[in-house]
Design a protein around this motif. Sequence first.
Motif, PDB file in Angstrom:
ATOM      1  N   HIS A 158       0.830  -1.209   0.000  1.00  0.00           N
ATOM      2  CA  HIS A 158       0.000   0.000   0.000  1.00  0.00           C
ATOM      3  C   HIS A 158       0.863   1.257   0.000  1.00  0.00           C
ATOM      4  CE1 HIS A 158      -2.801  -3.093   1.501  1.00  0.00           C
ATOM      5  NE2 HIS A 158      -3.722  -2.354   0.924  1.00  0.00           N
ATOM      6  N   ARG A 159       0.780   2.010  -1.069  1.00  0.00           N
ATOM      7  CA  ARG A 159       1.512   3.274  -1.150  1.00  0.00           C
ATOM      8  C   ARG A 159       0.889   4.332  -0.245  1.00  0.00           C
ATOM      9  NH1 ARG A 159       0.884   5.294  -6.317  1.00  0.00           N
ATOM     10  NH2 ARG A 159      -0.453   3.584  -7.023  1.00  0.00           N
ATOM     11  N   ASN A 160      -0.396   4.227   0.030  1.00  0.00           N
ATOM     12  CA  ASN A 160      -1.043   5.161   0.970  1.00  0.00           C
ATOM     13  C   ASN A 160      -1.362   4.441   2.281  1.00  0.00           C
ATOM     14  OD1 ASN A 160      -3.081   3.610  -0.310  1.00  0.00           O
ATOM     15  ND2 ASN A 160      -4.629   5.178   0.024  1.00  0.00           N
ATOM     16  N   TRP A 161      -0.368   3.705   2.778  1.00  0.00           N
ATOM     17  CA  TRP A 161      -0.556   2.918   3.995  1.00  0.00           C
ATOM     18  C   TRP A 161      -0.962   3.797   5.178  1.00  0.00           C
ATOM     19  CZ3 TRP A 161       1.293   2.707   8.935  1.00  0.00           C
ATOM     20  CH2 TRP A 161       1.014   1.541   9.661  1.00  0.00           C
ATOM     21  N   ASP A 162      -0.320   4.962   5.332  1.00  0.00           N
ATOM     22  CA  ASP A 162      -0.615   5.810   6.485  1.00  0.00           C
ATOM     23  C   ASP A 162      -2.096   6.196   6.524  1.00  0.00           C
ATOM     24  OD1 ASP A 162       2.011   5.700   7.218  1.00  0.00           O
ATOM     25  OD2 ASP A 162       2.550   7.671   6.447  1.00  0.00           O
ATOM     26  N   GLU A 163      -2.634   6.581   5.387  1.00  0.00           N
ATOM     27  CA  GLU A 163      -4.042   6.970   5.317  1.00  0.00           C
ATOM     28  C   GLU A 163      -4.948   5.793   5.641  1.00  0.00           C
ATOM     29  OE1 GLU A 163      -7.262   8.199   1.814  1.00  0.00           O
ATOM     30  OE2 GLU A 163      -5.110   8.128   1.374  1.00  0.00           O
ATOM     31  N   LEU A 164      -4.671   4.640   5.036  1.00  0.00           N
ATOM     32  CA  LEU A 164      -5.520   3.467   5.241  1.00  0.00           C
ATOM     33  C   LEU A 164      -5.393   2.920   6.657  1.00  0.00           C
ATOM     34  CD1 LEU A 164      -4.951   1.675   1.825  1.00  0.00           C
ATOM     35  CD2 LEU A 164      -6.963   2.979   2.544  1.00  0.00           C
ATOM     36  N   ALA A 165      -4.210   3.037   7.249  1.00  0.00           N
ATOM     37  CA  ALA A 165      -4.021   2.561   8.623  1.00  0.00           C
ATOM     38  C   ALA A 165      -4.951   3.316   9.572  1.00  0.00           C
ATOM     39  CB  ALA A 165      -2.568   2.740   9.048  1.00  0.00           C
ATOM     40  N   ALA A 213      -9.944   5.155  -1.550  1.00  0.00           N
ATOM     41  CA  ALA A 213      -8.959   4.845  -2.590  1.00  0.00           C
ATOM     42  C   ALA A 213      -7.816   4.034  -1.998  1.00  0.00           C
ATOM     43  CB  ALA A 213      -8.418   6.123  -3.217  1.00  0.00           C
ATOM     44  N   MET A 214      -7.326   3.083  -2.781  1.00  0.00           N
ATOM     45  CA  MET A 214      -6.139   2.314  -2.428  1.00  0.00           C
ATOM     46  C   MET A 214      -5.111   2.490  -3.538  1.00  0.00           C
ATOM     47  SD  MET A 214      -7.975  -1.178  -0.985  1.00  0.00           S
ATOM     48  CE  MET A 214      -6.584  -2.149  -1.542  1.00  0.00           C
ATOM     49  N   HIS A 215      -3.924   2.932  -3.149  1.00  0.00           N
ATOM     50  CA  HIS A 215      -2.829   3.096  -4.107  1.00  0.00           C
ATOM     51  C   HIS A 215      -1.825   1.974  -3.847  1.00  0.00           C
ATOM     52  CE1 HIS A 215      -4.742   6.842  -4.976  1.00  0.00           C
ATOM     53  NE2 HIS A 215      -4.448   7.363  -3.792  1.00  0.00           N
ATOM     54  N   LEU A 216      -1.764   1.031  -4.773  1.00  0.00           N
ATOM     55  CA  LEU A 216      -1.004  -0.187  -4.553  1.00  0.00           C
ATOM     56  C   LEU A 216       0.302  -0.187  -5.354  1.00  0.00           C
ATOM     57  CD1 LEU A 216      -3.945  -2.761  -4.816  1.00  0.00           C
ATOM     58  CD2 LEU A 216      -3.089  -1.582  -2.775  1.00  0.00           C
ATOM     59  N   VAL A 274      -0.974   0.285  -9.089  1.00  0.00           N
ATOM     60  CA  VAL A 274      -2.400   0.182  -9.404  1.00  0.00           C
ATOM     61  C   VAL A 274      -3.167   1.074  -8.429  1.00  0.00           C
ATOM     62  CG1 VAL A 274      -4.364  -1.361  -9.733  1.00  0.00           C
ATOM     63  CG2 VAL A 274      -2.041  -2.241 -10.055  1.00  0.00           C
ATOM     64  N   ASP A 275      -4.023   1.934  -8.968  1.00  0.00           N
ATOM     65  CA  ASP A 275      -4.880   2.768  -8.137  1.00  0.00           C
ATOM     66  C   ASP A 275      -6.317   2.288  -8.294  1.00  0.00           C
ATOM     67  OD1 ASP A 275      -2.702   4.313  -7.410  1.00  0.00           O
ATOM     68  OD2 ASP A 275      -3.035   5.791  -8.991  1.00  0.00           O
ATOM     69  N   VAL A 276      -6.922   1.879  -7.184  1.00  0.00           N
ATOM     70  CA  VAL A 276      -8.294   1.383  -7.226  1.00  0.00           C
ATOM     71  C   VAL A 276      -9.147   2.142  -6.224  1.00  0.00           C
ATOM     72  CG1 VAL A 276      -7.612  -0.938  -7.977  1.00  0.00           C
ATOM     73  CG2 VAL A 276      -7.861  -0.459  -5.537  1.00  0.00           C
ATOM     74  N   TYR A 289     -13.417  -3.674  -5.710  1.00  0.00           N
ATOM     75  CA  TYR A 289     -12.359  -2.774  -6.149  1.00  0.00           C
ATOM     76  C   TYR A 289     -12.497  -2.490  -7.641  1.00  0.00           C
ATOM     77  CZ  TYR A 289     -10.585  -4.761  -1.807  1.00  0.00           C
ATOM     78  OH  TYR A 289     -10.479  -5.205  -0.516  1.00  0.00           O
ATOM     79  N   THR A 290     -12.536  -1.209  -7.984  1.00  0.00           N
ATOM     80  CA  THR A 290     -12.649  -0.805  -9.387  1.00  0.00           C
ATOM     81  C   THR A 290     -11.491   0.114  -9.735  1.00  0.00           C
ATOM     82  OG1 THR A 290     -14.131   0.996  -8.713  1.00  0.00           O
ATOM     83  CG2 THR A 290     -15.156  -1.051  -9.485  1.00  0.00           C
ATOM     84  N   PRO A 291     -11.019   0.083 -10.991  1.00  0.00           N
ATOM     85  CA  PRO A 291      -9.844   0.880 -11.364  1.00  0.00           C
ATOM     86  C   PRO A 291     -10.136   2.370 -11.338  1.00  0.00           C
ATOM     87  CG  PRO A 291     -10.820  -0.154 -13.304  1.00  0.00           C
ATOM     88  CD  PRO A 291     -11.516  -0.742 -12.110  1.00  0.00           C
TER      89      PRO A 291
END
Length: 299
Positions: free
Chosen positions: A174-181, A231-234, A242-244, A262-264
């Motif tokens: 997860h590139r946006n791990w901090d946000e998702l955490a 949003a998840m930035h993987l 991949v951004d979904v 999950y959708t693109p």
Amino acid sequence: MELERLGAYLKTRRHRVTPADVGLRTYGTARRVPGLRREELAQLAGVSVGYYTRLEQGQAGTASRQVLNALADVLRLDPTETAHLHNLARQPTTSRLVRPRPERPHQRVLSLLASLGDSTPAVVLGRRGDVLAWNRTGHALVAEHVDFTAPDEPARRPSVPRMFFLDPLTQDLHRNWDELARIHVAYLRLTAGRYPTDARLAELIGELAMRSRDFAGLWAEGDVADCTVGAMHLRHPTAGDVDVDYQVWLQPDSPDHRLEVYTPHDTASADALRLLSDQVAAKPHAWSPGAGTAATPAG
């Protein structure tokens, strides 16, 4: 670990609101506590200081709906946070933790998952964030390093919160791990307010607080949120960046269970998901969502 009490939540919310937020003048005087003082919050909410102090100390019994709503207004709580406040207020002073039966996804959600095929990544999540089922592309997108059949056995089910805070591969994904955490912790707190006697949930939160400094720090902040879209930035090991967008479909027959789809987010991500889906389709398998899983809802 004991789950959250009303007084602790009120205190973290009180510290979050400054006098300026509610129109109070401080005349430049030094303040020993962040946010509002107890007497300031009590006055603004229309209750006595003694009564509010007893609320924070867990000694005031059951607060009325009117008092809770008045406190929520002063503390600038959103609807989700206000619902959490009411959930905490309904808890008995002393409650015994109980161990719920293993969760089972309802047949309707399994049928809905099956109807998506493998072109759209999707995961069925339980009350505590355990993976109850997933399609092959959902598995490949969010946890391809985990045994695909693990959700079929309650003792082996992947726990998304555990993976998120304790599994380096999931953290790197997860590139946006901090946000998702932050979202994961805030949703766990909301769930804890809904199910204060869930021993499995208490054990999960206690384990994460002990083993993850990041989790412990976020839990101490006291935030509450419901995660239904985002949003998840993987940084995917196979598909690349991949951004979904994720969206959650709630299940009327089993409201604790969530179908996360999950959708693109853009054309490049759509191409990456098609590549992932094609790779999944090329692998031999004999499986359909929920195979080997009893299709009856449970706690």
